[in-house]
Design a protein around this motif. Structure first.
Motif, PDB file in Angstrom:
ATOM      1  N   LEU A 286       0.980  -1.331  -0.098  1.00 46.68           N
ATOM      2  CA  LEU A 286       0.118  -0.051  -0.332  1.00 46.68           C
ATOM      3  C   LEU A 286       0.678   1.179   0.002  1.00 46.68           C
ATOM      4  O   LEU A 286       0.559   1.845  -1.097  1.00 46.68           O
ATOM      5  N   ALA A 287       2.163   0.888   0.746  1.00 45.85           N
ATOM      6  CA  ALA A 287       2.839   2.280   0.840  1.00 45.85           C
ATOM      7  C   ALA A 287       3.420   2.707  -0.308  1.00 45.85           C
ATOM      8  O   ALA A 287       3.586   3.575  -0.682  1.00 45.85           O
ATOM      9  N   ASP A 288       4.094   1.153  -1.434  1.00 47.81           N
ATOM     10  CA  ASP A 288       4.670   1.244  -2.810  1.00 47.81           C
ATOM     11  C   ASP A 288       3.943   2.324  -3.715  1.00 47.81           C
ATOM     12  O   ASP A 288       3.697   3.206  -4.748  1.00 47.81           O
ATOM     13  N   ARG A 289       2.369   1.723  -3.775  1.00 47.16           N
ATOM     14  CA  ARG A 289       1.404   2.178  -4.953  1.00 47.16           C
ATOM     15  C   ARG A 289       0.960   4.189  -4.382  1.00 47.16           C
ATOM     16  O   ARG A 289       0.415   4.813  -5.112  1.00 47.16           O
TER      17      ARG A 289
ATOM     18  N   THR B  52       3.555  14.916  -1.121  1.00 48.96           N
ATOM     19  CA  THR B  52       3.067  15.284   0.075  1.00 48.96           C
ATOM     20  C   THR B  52       2.563  14.422   0.975  1.00 48.96           C
ATOM     21  O   THR B  52       1.870  12.889   0.366  1.00 48.96           O
ATOM     22  N   VAL B  53       3.540  14.416   2.095  1.00 48.80           N
ATOM     23  CA  VAL B  53       3.452  13.196   3.209  1.00 48.80           C
ATOM     24  C   VAL B  53       1.731  12.917   3.443  1.00 48.80           C
ATOM     25  O   VAL B  53       1.001  11.904   3.368  1.00 48.80           O
ATOM     26  N   ALA B  54       0.860  14.549   3.305  1.00 53.53           N
ATOM     27  CA  ALA B  54       0.008  14.187   3.499  1.00 53.53           C
ATOM     28  C   ALA B  54      -0.983  13.331   2.260  1.00 53.53           C
ATOM     29  O   ALA B  54      -1.754  13.236   2.757  1.00 53.53           O
ATOM     30  N   GLY B  55      -1.240  13.986   1.289  1.00 50.68           N
ATOM     31  CA  GLY B  55      -1.107  13.557  -0.343  1.00 50.68           C
ATOM     32  C   GLY B  55      -1.380  12.072   0.187  1.00 50.68           C
ATOM     33  O   GLY B  55      -2.407  11.053  -0.301  1.00 50.68           O
TER      34      GLY B  55
ATOM     35  N   ALA C  38      -3.565   6.324   0.876  1.00 50.37           N
ATOM     36  CA  ALA C  38      -3.583   5.603   1.005  1.00 50.37           C
ATOM     37  C   ALA C  38      -4.555   5.646   1.725  1.00 50.37           C
ATOM     38  O   ALA C  38      -6.117   4.143   2.099  1.00 50.37           O
ATOM     39  N   PHE C  39      -5.347   5.976   2.817  1.00 52.40           N
ATOM     40  CA  PHE C  39      -6.959   6.273   3.666  1.00 52.40           C
ATOM     41  C   PHE C  39      -7.893   6.200   2.894  1.00 52.40           C
ATOM     42  O   PHE C  39      -9.128   5.425   3.740  1.00 52.40           O
ATOM     43  N   ALA C  40      -8.189   6.669   1.190  1.00 53.49           N
ATOM     44  CA  ALA C  40      -9.210   6.649   0.592  1.00 53.49           C
ATOM     45  C   ALA C  40      -9.184   4.871  -0.528  1.00 53.49           C
ATOM     46  O   ALA C  40      -9.614   4.791  -0.161  1.00 53.49           O
ATOM     47  N   ARG C  41      -7.951   4.650  -0.427  1.00 54.54           N
ATOM     48  CA  ARG C  41      -8.270   3.142  -0.731  1.00 54.54           C
ATOM     49  C   ARG C  41      -8.493   2.087  -0.276  1.00 54.54           C
ATOM     50  O   ARG C  41      -8.594   0.863  -0.375  1.00 54.54           O
TER      51      ARG C  41
ATOM     52  N   ARG D 200     -12.026  10.020   2.152  1.00 52.50           N
ATOM     53  CA  ARG D 200     -11.068  10.804   2.660  1.00 52.50           C
ATOM     54  C   ARG D 200     -10.447  10.599   4.187  1.00 52.50           C
ATOM     55  O   ARG D 200     -11.923  10.687   4.375  1.00 52.50           O
ATOM     56  N   PRO D 201      -9.790  10.836   4.760  1.00 51.89           N
ATOM     57  CA  PRO D 201     -10.255  11.356   6.642  1.00 51.89           C
ATOM     58  C   PRO D 201     -10.375  12.475   6.851  1.00 51.89           C
ATOM     59  O   PRO D 201     -10.422  13.136   6.271  1.00 51.89           O
ATOM     60  N   ARG D 202     -11.057  12.346   8.057  1.00 48.77           N
ATOM     61  CA  ARG D 202     -11.063  13.493   8.896  1.00 48.77           C
ATOM     62  C   ARG D 202     -10.399  14.231   9.112  1.00 48.77           C
ATOM     63  O   ARG D 202      -9.438  14.159   8.887  1.00 48.77           O
ATOM     64  N   ALA D 203     -10.529  15.933   9.709  1.00 46.68           N
ATOM     65  CA  ALA D 203      -9.131  16.615   9.918  1.00 46.68           C
ATOM     66  C   ALA D 203      -8.506  15.340  10.895  1.00 46.68           C
ATOM     67  O   ALA D 203      -7.247  15.730  10.790  1.00 46.68           O
ATOM     68  N   ILE D 204      -9.130  15.413  12.172  1.00 44.98           N
ATOM     69  CA  ILE D 204      -8.482  14.533  13.257  1.00 44.98           C
ATOM     70  C   ILE D 204      -8.091  13.792  13.359  1.00 44.98           C
ATOM     71  O   ILE D 204      -6.867  13.229  13.864  1.00 44.98           O
ATOM     72  N   GLU D 205      -8.093  12.627  12.079  1.00 41.04           N
ATOM     73  CA  GLU D 205      -7.501  11.943  12.233  1.00 41.04           C
ATOM     74  C   GLU D 205      -6.831  11.684  10.760  1.00 41.04           C
ATOM     75  O   GLU D 205      -5.516  11.357  10.900  1.00 41.04           O
ATOM     76  N   ARG D 206      -5.827  12.802  10.077  1.00 44.85           N
ATOM     77  CA  ARG D 206      -5.437  12.817   8.997  1.00 44.85           C
ATOM     78  C   ARG D 206      -4.588  13.301  10.535  1.00 44.85           C
ATOM     79  O   ARG D 206      -3.080  13.323  10.152  1.00 44.85           O
ATOM     80  N   GLN D 207      -4.242  14.337  11.238  1.00 41.99           N
ATOM     81  CA  GLN D 207      -3.606  14.257  12.346  1.00 41.99           C
ATOM     82  C   GLN D 207      -2.960  12.708  13.070  1.00 41.99           C
ATOM     83  O   GLN D 207      -2.049  13.392  13.448  1.00 41.99           O
ATOM     84  N   LEU D 208      -3.426  12.839  13.556  1.00 36.16           N
ATOM     85  CA  LEU D 208      -3.061  11.231  14.303  1.00 36.16           C
ATOM     86  C   LEU D 208      -2.372  10.848  12.921  1.00 36.16           C
ATOM     87  O   LEU D 208      -1.210   9.879  13.708  1.00 36.16           O
TER      88      LEU D 208
END
Length: 138
Positions: A46-49, A55-58, A63-66, A71-79
């Motif tokens: 998954l990381a390779d894909r 960007t790391v956030a992207g 990965a989260f969407a796949r 898409r991750p919520r703001a708090i999920e992205r922060q964590l």
């Protein structure tokens, strides 16, 4: 006798059709998800894909969407970003651990260049794959 992984995850017998599987959550399942080579290698793939995203956030968002189809919520992205940063520091201090993580499984990954960043992304993808929403969604 069913394969051990199927027994751990309470797979139904293949002798009869099962319309709905029971939902369980046991310590053995959590241990398998965190430590089994299959799941670590899945996180690495998954990381390779998602590694091509700028960007790391992207990368984390993709990965989260796949995995979860949203898409991750703001708090999920922060964590997840905080987890990535902690992992990157740990793998920068201990590069041998990062190389060991990237070598798990039979398949080969492309040369990561920055081992700490690649290993941290694998760790973050592993977290995403182990989210309750990913494991037990209906």
């Amino acid at each position: 006798i069913p394969p051990p992984m199927m027994a751990t995850f309470d797979a139904p017998s293949r002798e009869a059709c099962s319309v709905r599987r029971g939902r369980t959550n046991t310590p053995l399942q959590a241990l398998a998800l965190m430590n089994d080579t299959l799941f670590v290698e899945a996180a690495r793939h998954l990381a390779d894909r998602v590694a091509g995203v700028a960007t790391v956030a992207g990368r984390i968002d993709l990965a989260f969407a796949r995995v979860l189809g949203r898409r991750p919520r703001a708090i999920e992205r922060q964590l997840l970003m905080a987890s990535y940063r902690r992992s990157r520091v740990r793998f920068a201090v201990h590069p041998a651990l990062g190389k060991q993580l990237l070598a798990v499984g039979e398949s080969k990954s492309p040369d990561p260049g920055d081992v700490a960043a690649a290993a941290a992304l694998v760790t973050t993808c592993h977290v995403i794959l182990n989210l309750d929403e990913a494991v037990t969604r209906e």
